[in-house]
Design an enzyme around this catalytic site. Structure first.
Site, PDB file in Angstrom:
ATOM      1  N   SER A   1     -11.324  -0.631  -0.642  1.00 17.94           N
ATOM      2  CA  SER A   1      -9.988  -0.684  -0.047  1.00 17.94           C
ATOM      3  C   SER A   1     -10.040  -1.128   1.404  1.00 17.94           C
ATOM      4  O   SER A   1      -9.075  -1.693   1.919  1.00 17.94           O
ATOM      5  CB  SER A   1      -9.321   0.692  -0.097  1.00 17.94           C
ATOM      6  OG  SER A   1      -8.712   0.917  -1.339  1.00 17.94           O
TER       7      SER A   1
ATOM      8  N   ASP B   1       0.832  -1.195   0.000  1.00 14.83           N
ATOM      9  CA  ASP B   1       0.000   0.000   0.000  1.00 14.83           C
ATOM     10  C   ASP B   1       0.874   1.255   0.000  1.00 14.83           C
ATOM     11  O   ASP B   1       1.903   1.297  -0.672  1.00 14.83           O
ATOM     12  CB  ASP B   1      -0.927  -0.042   1.218  1.00 14.83           C
ATOM     13  CG  ASP B   1      -2.288   0.547   0.927  1.00 14.83           C
ATOM     14  OD1 ASP B   1      -2.377   1.785   0.858  1.00 14.83           O
ATOM     15  OD2 ASP B   1      -3.259  -0.221   0.767  1.00 14.83           O
TER      16      ASP B   1
ATOM     17  N   ASN C   1     -13.957   0.757  -6.958  1.00 13.70           N
ATOM     18  CA  ASN C   1     -15.039   1.663  -6.552  1.00 13.70           C
ATOM     19  C   ASN C   1     -15.773   2.321  -7.717  1.00 13.70           C
ATOM     20  O   ASN C   1     -16.318   3.409  -7.571  1.00 13.70           O
ATOM     21  CB  ASN C   1     -14.468   2.757  -5.643  1.00 13.70           C
ATOM     22  CG  ASN C   1     -13.821   2.195  -4.405  1.00 13.70           C
ATOM     23  OD1 ASN C   1     -14.245   1.174  -3.885  1.00 13.70           O
ATOM     24  ND2 ASN C   1     -12.776   2.844  -3.931  1.00 13.70           N
TER      25      ASN C   1
ATOM     26  N   ALA D   1      -7.561  -8.016  -8.801  1.00 21.51           N
ATOM     27  CA  ALA D   1      -8.671  -8.717  -8.155  1.00 21.51           C
ATOM     28  C   ALA D   1      -9.243  -9.851  -9.008  1.00 21.51           C
ATOM     29  O   ALA D   1      -9.664 -10.880  -8.477  1.00 21.51           O
ATOM     30  CB  ALA D   1      -9.777  -7.720  -7.809  1.00 21.51           C
TER      31      ALA D   1
ATOM     32  N   HIS E   1      -3.643   5.838   3.798  1.00 26.16           N
ATOM     33  CA  HIS E   1      -4.400   4.722   3.233  1.00 26.16           C
ATOM     34  C   HIS E   1      -3.918   3.383   3.791  1.00 26.16           C
ATOM     35  O   HIS E   1      -4.695   2.564   4.302  1.00 26.16           O
ATOM     36  CB  HIS E   1      -4.272   4.754   1.715  1.00 26.16           C
ATOM     37  CG  HIS E   1      -5.208   3.859   0.987  1.00 26.16           C
ATOM     38  ND1 HIS E   1      -4.912   2.536   0.733  1.00 26.16           N
ATOM     39  CD2 HIS E   1      -6.424   4.080   0.429  1.00 26.16           C
ATOM     40  CE1 HIS E   1      -5.909   1.981   0.051  1.00 26.16           C
ATOM     41  NE2 HIS E   1      -6.834   2.915  -0.152  1.00 26.16           N
TER      42      HIS E   1
END
Length: 424
Positions: free
Chosen positions: A292, A83, A227, A240, A132
Site C-alpha cells: 500500500s 482510499d 501482501n 493491479a 491509511h
C-alpha cells in the site's frame, strides 16, 4: 481493528485488518480485510501531539532529492488517492490537497455490526479514521516542514482525495469503479489505488471498464500488488493485474522483494515498502509496512515524469518507470518486476522517442570481463631480467669473496718470507 477516539487524538492499533493494503469485495457486501503486512501491534496516535519523524526516512535517503527536484517537483500534476480519505489537519497535507474536488463515495446509511449508524465523514473526502489514505497521500506529495526530514517525492503535486473505504471496510468493486470515473472527471493525471479485491478474485467487469476508461484518457493508474506473498503463491490481484495498470510490489532496504509482498508476472516494478514513514491524521508521522505504501512511492515518481512530459500517454510513463528501474537481472521477473524504481533515472533519462514497452536487454549494468593474461611458452622479459639480476648479485658476491681470499694468501706468503729471512 481497535479504534478509539477522543476530542483531539485517536489511537489506532494495527490488528489483522486494513494493515498495509485494503481489500474490496466484488459485490456490495462488507469488505474482507486484507492480509496484514506485518503481524505486530504497533500503536500510532493520531492528533496534533503525535511526534514528528526527525530524520530522513531510508526510502528517501536512497534518492538524490536535490538532483531530482532540480528537474521537477510535480507542480501542476493532480494525483487521485482512492482510499480511506485524506486528513488535511496534518500540516504537511493542508496545502497539498484539493478539497474542492475530493469526494466521499461511501454509501449513505452505513451501520456497524451492532446496527448502529456509522458517521460517513466529510463529503469532500477529508475524513480518515483509519489513517491509511493519509499515509498514502503523504508519500506522494507531503510538503516540506520544519522538524522533519520526511517529505513527499512530488512535493508540488496536488492530491485529490476519494474516500471509498473506511474502518469498517465498506468499499466495494463498484464504489472503486465509481471513484476511478470520478477521478477522471476531476482531471486526475495519476490515480493511486492501494487496495485489491478480497481473495484475489477477479471483480465484476465494471471495475476493468473504469480502469480502461482512465487509461484511454492518458491517466497513469498505479495499484498495490498485495501482501499475501508469505505463502509463496503466484497469483493475480485486482485491479493491479489489469492490463495497463502499473502493479507495484514492495522492496526492502536491500532492494529485494519484501517477504510479505505478492509475487506474480503481473508485477511491473517494486518500491520501498518496509518501515515506511508518512503522515497520519491530526499531525506527525508513523511507520508502516505494505505494498500500500510502495504504490504511492511509484505514483509520486509518475507525477514527476508526467510533469516533465505532460503529453506522454499512460503507457509511455509506465514504460519509462519500468525501463529505468534498478535491475538485478536482465529482463522481467515475478518478484520485483522490471526492478526497484529509480526516481532520478526515471526523470533524468530522456529517450529520443518515448517507449511503450521496456526492453529486456537494457537497464542492467554489466561489468567488463578481466583481460586474460598472455601465455608465454619461453622465458618472459620479466623472468630474464630477474635471472640476470640474480646472476649479477651472485657474481659480485663471488668476486668479493675471491678478492678477499687472494689478499689473505698474499699476506701469509709475505709473512713466511720474512720469517725465513730471520731464521725463524
Amino acid at each position: 481493528m481497535a479504534y478509539t477516539s477522543g476530542k483531539s487524538t485517536a489511537t489506532w492499533t494495527r490488528k489483522a485488518a486494513l494493515v498495509g493494503a485494503l481489500a474490496v469485495t466484488v459485490t456490495t457486501t462488507v469488505i474482507l480485510p486484507a492480509s496484514p503486512a506485518a503481524a505486530d501491534s504497533e500503536q500510532c496516535t493520531f492528533g496534533p501531539k503525535n511526534p514528528k519523524y526527525a530524520g530522513r526516512p531510508w526510502s528517501l535517503q536512497r534518492v538524490l532529492l536535490d538532483d531530482l527536484w532540480s528537474e521537477t517537483k510535480g507542480k501542476g500534476v493532480k494525483v487521485a488517492v482512492i482510499d480511506t480519505g485524506v486528513d488535511v489537519k496534518n500540516s504537511q497535507l493542508t496545502h497539498a490537497v484539493d478539497t474542492s474536488k475530493g469526494e466521499n463515495l461511501l454509501p449513505k446509511g452505513l451501520k456497524d455490526d451492532n446496527g448502529d449508524k456509522i458517521a460517513r465523514g466529510k463529503e469532500n473526502g477529508t475524513t480518515d479514521t483509519v489513517g491509511h489514505g493519509t499515509r498514502v497521500a503523504g508519500i506522494i506529495a507531503a510538503r516540506p516542514a520544519k522538524g522533519t526530514g520526511f517529505v513527499g517525492l512530488a512535493p508540488e503535486a496536488t492530491i485529490i482525495p476519494f474516500q471509498q473505504n473506511d474502518a469498517e471496510g465498506h468499499g466495494t468493486a463498484e464504489t472503486l469503479a465509481t471513484a476511478i470515473l470520478h477521478a477522471k472527471a476531476a482531471g486526475a493525471q495519476v490515480i493511486n489505488i492501494s487496495q485489491d479485491t478480497a481473495n484475489a478474485v477477479r471483480p465484476a467487469p465494471e471495475l476493468e471498464a473504469a480502469v480502461n476508461s482512465a487509461l484511454a484518457a492518458k491517466i497513469v493508474v498505479v495499484a498495490s500488488a498485495g501482501n499475501d506473498g508469505l505463502d509463496g503463491k503466484v497469483q493475480k490481484t485486482y485491479p493491479a493485474s489489469f492490463p495497463g495498470v502499473l502493479a507495484v510490489a514492495a522492496s526492502d532496504r536491500n532492494n529485494e522483494r519484501a517477504s510479505f509482498s505478492q509475487q506474480g508476472y503481473f508485477v511491473g516494478v517494486a518500491a520501498p515498502g518496509v518501515d515506511m514513514v508518512s503522515t497520519v491524521p491530526g499531525g506527525g508521522h508513523c511507520s508502516d509496512n505494505g505494498t500500500s505504501f510502495s504504490a504511492p512511492y511509484v505514483a509520486g515518481v509518475a507525477a514527476l515524469v508526467k510533469a516533465k512530459h505532460p503529453d506522454w500517454t499512460a503507457a509511455e510513463v509506465v514504460a519509462q518507470i519500468e525501463q529505468t528501474a534498478e535491475r538485478s537481472t536482465a529482463g522481467h521477473d515475478r518478484l520485483v518486476g522490471w526492478g526497484v524504481v529509480d526516481p532520478l533515472r526515471a526523470v533524468t533519462e530522456d529517450p529520443d522517442h518515448p517507449i511503450e514497452t521496456p526492453s529486456p536487454h537494457e537497464g542492467l549494468t554489466r561489468e567488463k570481463a578481466p583481460t586474460a593474461a598472455k601465455l608465454h611458452f619461453g622465458e618472459t622479459a620479466e623472468q630474464r631480467n630477474t635471472r640476470l639480476a640474480t646472476y649479477t648479485v651472485v657474481g659480485t658476491a663471488v668476486l668479493v669473496a675471491g678478492l678477499g681470499g687472494t689478499a689473505v694468501a698474499v699476506r701469509d706468503a709475505r709473512r713466511r718470507g720474512r720469517n725465513m729471512a730471520r731464521g725463524v
